[in-house]
Design an enzyme around this catalytic site. Structure first.
Site, mmCIF file in Angstrom:
data_model
loop_
_atom_site.group_PDB
_atom_site.id
_atom_site.type_symbol
_atom_site.label_atom_id
_atom_site.label_comp_id
_atom_site.label_asym_id
_atom_site.label_seq_id
_atom_site.Cartn_x
_atom_site.Cartn_y
_atom_site.Cartn_z
ATOM 1 N N TYR A 55 -14.434 -1.526 -15.004
ATOM 2 C CA TYR A 55 -13.173 -1.430 -15.757
ATOM 3 C C TYR A 55 -12.944 0.011 -16.169
ATOM 4 O O TYR A 55 -13.861 0.656 -16.676
ATOM 5 C CB TYR A 55 -13.209 -2.306 -17.012
ATOM 6 C CG TYR A 55 -12.302 -3.501 -16.876
ATOM 7 C CD1 TYR A 55 -10.951 -3.332 -16.565
ATOM 8 C CD2 TYR A 55 -12.779 -4.793 -17.041
ATOM 9 C CE1 TYR A 55 -10.119 -4.419 -16.409
ATOM 10 C CE2 TYR A 55 -11.946 -5.889 -16.888
ATOM 11 C CZ TYR A 55 -10.616 -5.691 -16.574
ATOM 12 O OH TYR A 55 -9.789 -6.753 -16.417
ATOM 13 N N THR A 115 3.449 3.020 -0.169
ATOM 14 C CA THR A 115 2.222 2.253 -0.033
ATOM 15 C C THR A 115 1.233 3.160 0.692
ATOM 16 O O THR A 115 1.607 4.212 1.215
ATOM 17 C CB THR A 115 2.443 0.970 0.792
ATOM 18 O OG1 THR A 115 3.067 1.321 2.016
ATOM 19 C CG2 THR A 115 3.295 -0.034 0.042
ATOM 20 N N ASP A 167 11.366 5.844 -1.540
ATOM 21 C CA ASP A 167 10.259 4.950 -1.193
ATOM 22 C C ASP A 167 9.947 5.222 0.280
ATOM 23 O O ASP A 167 10.644 4.758 1.178
ATOM 24 C CB ASP A 167 10.715 3.497 -1.413
ATOM 25 C CG ASP A 167 9.663 2.489 -1.005
ATOM 26 O OD1 ASP A 167 8.678 2.878 -0.349
ATOM 27 O OD2 ASP A 167 9.840 1.303 -1.321
ATOM 28 N N ARG A 214 -4.881 -1.201 1.149
ATOM 29 C CA ARG A 214 -3.640 -1.779 0.642
ATOM 30 C C ARG A 214 -3.400 -1.293 -0.791
ATOM 31 O O ARG A 214 -4.249 -1.489 -1.660
ATOM 32 C CB ARG A 214 -3.828 -3.301 0.649
ATOM 33 C CG ARG A 214 -2.615 -4.148 0.686
ATOM 34 C CD ARG A 214 -2.973 -5.476 1.295
ATOM 35 N NE ARG A 214 -2.885 -5.346 2.727
ATOM 36 C CZ ARG A 214 -1.749 -5.405 3.409
ATOM 37 N NH1 ARG A 214 -0.595 -5.611 2.801
ATOM 38 N NH2 ARG A 214 -1.757 -5.268 4.716
ATOM 39 N N LYS A 257 0.343 1.545 5.432
ATOM 40 C CA LYS A 257 1.185 1.403 6.637
ATOM 41 C C LYS A 257 0.839 2.567 7.576
ATOM 42 O O LYS A 257 -0.297 2.631 8.033
ATOM 43 C CB LYS A 257 2.653 1.357 6.233
ATOM 44 C CG LYS A 257 2.982 0.127 5.349
ATOM 45 C CD LYS A 257 4.456 -0.002 5.083
ATOM 46 C CE LYS A 257 4.781 -1.286 4.327
ATOM 47 N NZ LYS A 257 4.779 -1.103 2.859
ATOM 48 N N GLU A 275 -9.615 1.275 -17.634
ATOM 49 C CA GLU A 275 -8.228 1.446 -18.092
ATOM 50 C C GLU A 275 -8.034 2.855 -18.660
ATOM 51 O O GLU A 275 -8.875 3.332 -19.424
ATOM 52 C CB GLU A 275 -7.882 0.374 -19.135
ATOM 53 C CG GLU A 275 -7.517 -0.929 -18.450
ATOM 54 C CD GLU A 275 -7.677 -2.148 -19.326
ATOM 55 O OE1 GLU A 275 -8.567 -2.134 -20.191
ATOM 56 O OE2 GLU A 275 -6.918 -3.099 -19.139
HETATM 57 N N1 DSN Z 1 6.413 -6.104 3.768
HETATM 58 C C1 DSN Z 1 6.613 -4.727 4.141
HETATM 59 C C2 DSN Z 1 7.171 -4.606 5.521
HETATM 60 O O1 DSN Z 1 6.783 -5.391 6.360
HETATM 61 O O2 DSN Z 1 7.974 -3.727 5.790
HETATM 62 C C3 DSN Z 1 7.410 -3.996 3.170
HETATM 63 O O3 DSN Z 1 6.863 -4.136 1.906
#
Ligand code: DSN
Length: 422
Positions: free
Chosen positions: A58, A230, A204, A239, A233, A60
């Site tokens: 933990y 994110t 984003d 993730r 990707k 925080e």
């Molecule tokens: N779920 C993602 C996508 O497939 O583009 C976006 O968050």
């Protein structure tokens, strides 16, 4: 045997059911072509870090300012992650604690807006994202979500239309970014549009972060008040989410992430982000991203030569959208294509296309991305083969015997490109 190696051997005997599901998923990923544009294969080092002892801690708060004792080592990894991600994107400051892109977006919206304020973002059915103001999402429930779409003929972003909308609606936040847009986004113009109307630009960049990191897509950092992403990707990490901004803006983002919307940070994931960020700083990562773009172009070209219509007639990034209304008599839905391709061992997702007439559960398109198959080493010649299998699978109109035959060929090629060599 060290503690960490003996830990690895316990799951199969302790919980054979979960172990068996993981094994089946391993085989599915190994044997199939993963063409979901938002997916990738994290490195073995990233996965090892995610499964590390840091999950127990933990912490925080932030490095040097925690609400718990014993944080000296997790402080080290969080500081490393921050330093590396700032270096990659040439950002002054970063928060690496968001559990997801959605939470990164929630934090920056709350840093810039009060409930009821207006947010302008890209329409979900034109390629935007739920968190860009959709009424089904917190972003359209807490805030007044207004959306811009694509140009009705070119199916590209129409910056004049966005400017008019922003002038009319006077939002606090203009969001740029997409989850199904195959073209470069001009963050410079989006920043100008926001500033002209005293709005903040939030970018984003989740889908294209890896391309931005490699300098192959223009960076949003100088133009946006906050940039979110994110990490799993094109960036190919664990993730999770990140927020990037100036020194001046980081305090508000930090306090919105914790204590605003999250509790304890996932220190094992933050450490894995640090590992992925180090990978992203290598020349090999730049080569990988170049190959992603090259593979996407090859696949798009071959699909078009086989008669498919692509939205905007091509791609400049890692993904493409097939408009199935132009295939045959137009009766094949995205759902049909997704199901048939799945039976061939090719994973895609059905996707709405501009001017969509079908429901989001059926759709008239499929979204295809190449980051994952590029990670496993496939190149331009394999893309031609992949295009042919997509074409053949859709041509079968669901004939299971024919799909089974393609599945065998797909599996054979996949075995030539193993996911993890160790
Ligand atoms: N779920 C993602 C996508 O497939 O583009 C976006 O968050």
């Amino acid at each position: 045997m060290t503690a960490s190696t003996s830990l690895k051997k316990t799951l199969a005997s302790q919980d054979p059911e979960v172990f068996a599901s993981i094994q089946r998923e391993w085989t599915r990923e190994e044997d199939g072509l993963e063409l979901i544009a938002s997916e990738n294969y994290a490195s073995a080092a990233v996965m090892e870090t995610q499964g590390s002892i840091l999950t127990n801690k933990y912490a925080e708060g932030y490095p040097g300012k925690r609400y718990y004792g014993g944080c000296e080592f997790v402080d080290e990894v969080e500081a490393l992650a921050i330093r590396r991600v700032c270096q990659i994107f040439k950002a002054e400051a970063a928060n690496v604690q968001p559990h997801s892109g959605s939470q990164a977006n929630m934090a920056v919206y709350m840093a810039l807006m009060a409930p009821g304020d207006t947010l302008v973002g890209m329409n979900l059915s034109h390629g935007g994202h739920l968190t860009h103001g959709s009424s089904a999402n917190f972003s359209g429930k807490l805030f007044k979500g207004i959306s811009y779409g694509l140009h009705p003929e070119t199916h590209r972003l129409d910056y004049d239309q966005i400017r008019d909308l922003v002038r009319k609606e006077r939002p606090k936040v203009l969001v740029a970014g997409a989850s199904a847009y195959p073209r470069i986004i001009d963050f410079d113009i989006m920043g100008q549009i926001a500033r002209e109307s005293e709005a903040h630009l939030v970018v984003d960049m989740a889908h294209i972060a890896g391309l931005v990191a490699a300098g192959l897509h223009p960076t949003p950092i100088p133009h946006a008040t906050y940039t979110t992403s994110t990490t799993h990707k094109t960036l190919r990490g664990p993730r999770g989410g990140i927020i990037l901004c100036s020194q001046e803006r980081i305090k508000a983002a930090n306090s919105l992430i914790f204590p605003g919307i999250q509790g304890g940070p996932l220190m094992h994931i933050i450490a894995a982000k640090a590992v992925a960020f180090q990978e992203a700083l290598t020349p090999q990562f730049v080569d990988y991203q170049k190959q992603v773009i090259s593979n996407a172009k090859s696949l798009a070209q071959e699909l078009m030569e086989l008669g498919f219509k692509l939205v905007t007639d091509g791609t400049e990034n890692h993904l493409m959208l097939v408009d199935l209304t132009a295939t045959g008599d137009g009766s094949i839905s995205g759902k049909d294509a997704e199901t048939w391709l799945d039976q061939s061992g090719i994973t895609v997702n059905k996707n709405t296309i501009p001017n969509e007439k079908r429901s989001p559960f059926v759709t008239s398109g499929i979204r295809i991305g190449v980051p994952a198959i590029t990670t496993r080493g496939m190149g331009n010649s394999e893309m031609k083969q992949v295009a042919h299998w997509i074409h053949q699978s859709i041509e079968t109109r669901g004939d299971t015997e024919k799909l089974k035959k393609i599945r065998g060929e797909v599996r054979e090629m996949c075995h030539r490109f193993p996911l993890y060599s160790t």
